[in-house]
Design a protein around this motif. Structure first.
Motif, PDB file in Angstrom:
ATOM      1  N   ARG A 326       0.972  -1.139   0.232  1.00  0.00           N
ATOM      2  CA  ARG A 326      -0.113   0.080  -0.192  1.00  0.00           C
ATOM      3  C   ARG A 326       1.103   1.273  -0.086  1.00  0.00           C
ATOM      4  O   ARG A 326       2.004   1.069   0.503  1.00  0.00           O
ATOM      5  CB  ARG A 326      -0.727   0.126   1.265  1.00  0.00           C
ATOM      6  N   GLU A 331       2.465   9.490   1.320  1.00  0.00           N
ATOM      7  CA  GLU A 331       1.827   9.685   0.204  1.00  0.00           C
ATOM      8  C   GLU A 331       0.315   9.977   0.067  1.00  0.00           C
ATOM      9  O   GLU A 331      -0.394  10.693  -0.621  1.00  0.00           O
ATOM     10  CB  GLU A 331       2.124   8.531  -0.913  1.00  0.00           C
ATOM     11  N   CYS A 332      -0.445   8.959   1.037  1.00  0.00           N
ATOM     12  CA  CYS A 332      -1.972   9.252   0.972  1.00  0.00           C
ATOM     13  C   CYS A 332      -2.439  10.507   1.539  1.00  0.00           C
ATOM     14  O   CYS A 332      -3.320  11.213   0.930  1.00  0.00           O
ATOM     15  CB  CYS A 332      -2.612   8.176   1.804  1.00  0.00           C
ATOM     16  N   ASN A 333      -1.582  11.263   2.482  1.00  0.00           N
ATOM     17  CA  ASN A 333      -1.972  12.438   2.952  1.00  0.00           C
ATOM     18  C   ASN A 333      -1.686  13.455   1.778  1.00  0.00           C
ATOM     19  O   ASN A 333      -2.374  14.408   1.833  1.00  0.00           O
ATOM     20  CB  ASN A 333      -1.120  12.824   4.305  1.00  0.00           C
ATOM     21  N   SER A 336      -4.882  12.416  -2.007  1.00  0.00           N
ATOM     22  CA  SER A 336      -5.970  11.471  -1.683  1.00  0.00           C
ATOM     23  C   SER A 336      -6.283  10.258  -2.449  1.00  0.00           C
ATOM     24  O   SER A 336      -6.671   9.177  -2.431  1.00  0.00           O
ATOM     25  CB  SER A 336      -7.285  12.040  -1.262  1.00  0.00           C
ATOM     26  N   ALA A 338      -4.497   8.200  -3.782  1.00  0.00           N
ATOM     27  CA  ALA A 338      -3.418   7.097  -3.639  1.00  0.00           C
ATOM     28  C   ALA A 338      -4.280   6.161  -2.443  1.00  0.00           C
ATOM     29  O   ALA A 338      -3.661   4.994  -2.510  1.00  0.00           O
ATOM     30  CB  ALA A 338      -1.990   7.463  -3.194  1.00  0.00           C
ATOM     31  N   ARG A 339      -5.227   6.618  -2.120  1.00  0.00           N
ATOM     32  CA  ARG A 339      -5.591   5.505  -0.751  1.00  0.00           C
ATOM     33  C   ARG A 339      -6.222   4.324  -1.059  1.00  0.00           C
ATOM     34  O   ARG A 339      -6.108   3.428  -0.336  1.00  0.00           O
ATOM     35  CB  ARG A 339      -6.652   6.438   0.090  1.00  0.00           C
ATOM     36  N   SER A 340      -6.724   4.301  -2.361  1.00  0.00           N
ATOM     37  CA  SER A 340      -7.331   2.950  -2.690  1.00  0.00           C
ATOM     38  C   SER A 340      -6.166   1.828  -3.605  1.00  0.00           C
ATOM     39  O   SER A 340      -6.788   0.967  -3.831  1.00  0.00           O
ATOM     40  CB  SER A 340      -8.449   3.006  -3.589  1.00  0.00           C
TER      41      SER A 340
END
Length: 349
Positions: A326, A331-333, A336, A338-340
């Motif tokens: 994952r 990176e997700c922060n 957004s 990238a979260r899935s």
């Protein structure tokens, strides 16, 4: 008078730091001219209009271990972010092939990469589906590394003329290549109730599939042509009026996302294309070749996982990812979208 000089018209003022309408974001749409404005948008955790921020770049490059002189494939060119990083690893030695079906974005990406100095001597771009990987290897020979990023690019989602997002008014199209196949609006004209219900369940795990299906079919039977994103969004919204008010808006948003996703997958035959690609993949790889696949949907991830496990048991892959990788929290922060994402890899025996 015909001879009268036309007055010079000034460009409309850039409205605020992040204008809402896609067409008003002319600074973001020209990143080469407005680097500071683009940097500010990215700093806020957003993706500039007309651009795409590549996901899991470090994780992908760390696994692929690209070396100068190798031959590889970026199976989903998109905006070219991953492509650019792989080209840097080749250091002008070897060759990278890239494929994409998008007839609108592919020429723009080709031009950007050529401007950066990556021409036909190091990069070959083909407008074709990545399921045709066997056609690529008939020219390239066995591949040392392969990347397939299965996500829809941000510049496709954000452009209202493409019809990928329920958030903006646009034609209900959803085709990755608008010049081929039928649009989502055409698809809905002939779809049966059972077919639509199955599509929403299989392609999106939609919990309100029955209610939304009935509402769409009822609208079609009344003679409504569902030709725009806002029409479909309104039908979904009306179908979910039974949900308690405190939860309704959030549920409508999620159902819109899922329904548009389900239609996009169906219109572009994404599962069928992925299955064909996975079946042809081992024959396209050199001994010790590496493949990384980035998915954004549980159905895609299941297909990739099962395919990798099957060929591993058959002894065709010598090693596969023990579990999905994952994106980092950082990176997700910062992005957004990238979260899935889930990354899986395999190495050919």
């Amino acid at each position: 008078m015909d001879n009268q000089e036309q007055k010079h018209q000034r460009r409309p003022r850039y409205k605020g730091t992040h204008p809402k309408a896609f067409k008003d974001k002319y600074k973001e749409l020209q990143p080469e001219l407005y680097a500071d404005a683009v940097a500010k948008v990215i700093q806020k955790g957003n993706t500039p209009a007309g651009m795409h921020r590549s996901i899991c770049v470090n994780e992908i490059l760390e696994f692929l271990q690209i070396a100068p002189g190798q031959t590889g494939l970026d199976a989903t060119l998109g905006y070219g972010g991953h492509t650019l990083e792989m080209l840097k690893c080749l250091n002008s030695k070897g060759h990278l092939y890239a494929t994409d079906v998008d007839s609108i974005e592919l020429p723009r990406t080709r031009e950007r990469l050529e401007h950066l100095g990556y021409g036909s001597e190091i990069l070959t771009i083909r407008q074709t589906n990545f399921s045709n990987i066997d056609q690529i290897t008939s020219e390239s020979g066995p591949l040392n590394f392969i990347l397939a990023d299965l996500g829809v690019s941000s510049m496709q989602i954000d452009n209202p003329e493409r019809g990928f997002s329920y958030k903006t008014e646009g034609p209900l199209d959803l085709r990755l290549n608008p010049s081929k196949g039928i649009s989502a609006s055409e698809r809905l004209k002939t779809i049966s109730q059972d077919e639509l219900h199955g599509m929403l369940l299989e392609n999106a795990d939609e919990p309100h599939a029955a209610e939304i299906t009935r509402a769409i079919i009822y609208a079609i039977k009344k003679g409504t042509d569902i030709t725009t994103t806002s029409q479909l969004r309104q039908i979904i919204k009306d179908a979910l009026k039974f949900i308690p008010e405190k939860d309704r808006n959030d549920e409508i948003k999620k159902s819109c996302q899922r329904c548009f996703q389900a239609l996009r997958i169906d219109v572009n035959k994404e599962f069928e294309v992925l299955y064909e690609f996975l079946e042809k993949l081992p024959a396209a790889m050199a001994e010790g070749g590496r493949v990384a696949i980035l998915t954004f949907h549980s159905g895609e991830d299941r297909l990739v996982k099962k395919s990798f496990q099957h060929f591993y048991r058959e002894g065709i892959y010598r090693e596969i990812a023990p579990e999905a990788i994952r994106p980092s929290a950082a990176e997700c922060n910062s992005n957004s979208r990238a979260r899935s994402a889930k990354l899986r890899w395999a190495i050919k025996a």
